[in-house]
Design an enzyme around this catalytic site. Sequence first.
Site, mmCIF file in Angstrom:
data_model
loop_
_atom_site.group_PDB
_atom_site.id
_atom_site.type_symbol
_atom_site.label_atom_id
_atom_site.label_comp_id
_atom_site.label_asym_id
_atom_site.label_seq_id
_atom_site.Cartn_x
_atom_site.Cartn_y
_atom_site.Cartn_z
ATOM 1 N N VAL A 1 -1.485 -1.475 -4.162
ATOM 2 C CA VAL A 1 -2.692 -0.655 -4.055
ATOM 3 C C VAL A 1 -2.292 0.793 -3.785
ATOM 4 C CG1 VAL A 1 -4.889 -0.369 -2.858
ATOM 5 C CG2 VAL A 1 -3.869 -2.660 -3.062
ATOM 6 N N PHE B 1 0.801 -1.220 0.000
ATOM 7 C CA PHE B 1 0.000 0.000 0.000
ATOM 8 C C PHE B 1 0.832 1.268 0.000
ATOM 9 C CE2 PHE B 1 -2.871 -3.109 1.757
ATOM 10 C CZ PHE B 1 -4.117 -2.755 1.222
ATOM 11 N N ASP B 2 0.481 2.165 -0.899
ATOM 12 C CA ASP B 2 0.799 3.563 -0.693
ATOM 13 C C ASP B 2 -0.046 4.003 0.502
ATOM 14 O OD1 ASP B 2 1.501 6.376 -1.301
ATOM 15 O OD2 ASP B 2 -0.616 6.487 -1.851
ATOM 16 N N VAL B 3 0.483 4.872 1.329
ATOM 17 C CA VAL B 3 -0.228 5.264 2.554
ATOM 18 C C VAL B 3 -0.812 6.670 2.444
ATOM 19 C CG1 VAL B 3 -0.001 5.649 5.046
ATOM 20 C CG2 VAL B 3 1.193 3.732 3.958
ATOM 21 N N THR C 1 -3.714 7.433 -0.232
ATOM 22 C CA THR C 1 -4.532 6.240 -0.449
ATOM 23 C C THR C 1 -5.313 5.892 0.810
ATOM 24 O OG1 THR C 1 -2.899 5.398 -2.025
ATOM 25 C CG2 THR C 1 -4.499 3.818 -1.149
#
Length: 239
Positions: free
Chosen positions: A177, A14-16, A19
């Site tokens: 994601v 994951f990009d944080v 996102t």
Amino acid sequence: MTKLDLAQFRYLTFDVVGTLIDFEGGIITSLGEIAAEASTAIDGEQALSLYRAARYAADADRFPDDLVRVYDIIAPPLGLPRQAALGERFRDSAARWKAFPDSAAAMARLARRYKLIAMTNARRWALDHFERELGSPFYATFTVDDTGAEKPDPAFFTQVFEFVERDGGSRSEILHVAQSQYHDIGISRQLGITNCWIERRHDKQGYGGTIEPASFTKPDFHFHSMAELADAVNHVPAT
């Protein structure tokens, strides 16, 4: 949408910021508070446009420490006081940025099925706050402090790939994601990783506070929210 099966993945990376964490909302809120104290007001989209231009300068520092420098640049055109203490306040506001309303619940649902890995260009001190805001859902975390590189540098992704391999997994079992076409979706495609675009700005024009990519990459999976991704996973039979 491709015909790929969400059941084939073991890891979701994951990009944080952008996102899972609403950094645009955090920026606008912080600048708005400073503006109110100065008896003025800001336009949110203008602030994001100015932020984007300043943030991606050649002399940019690590994020979110760089917000001190950014504030010094964007304060005058926004009609805000240009003070070092306010730049530091703008930086420190990152510790209070909120998750998108659907993020924590969606991540809790996804964690029941996948190993979740954070991949953020933010420094470790900021991720510590973001993790708590999200309910600490991650199996592993990688920050710019850990990798010494920022996405879309392939070196960032390579270190995550090596971790997954040590964990007994493979690239084909990773779904990346993210909301950023520039930092995540384009490069994940180049590296042969299946990707999922969370189009957080689907109801807005432009790229907001995120740099615009040189070209648009059609994602493998495309949702408007994390809740939509979690719902789609719920309809996939367990392996």
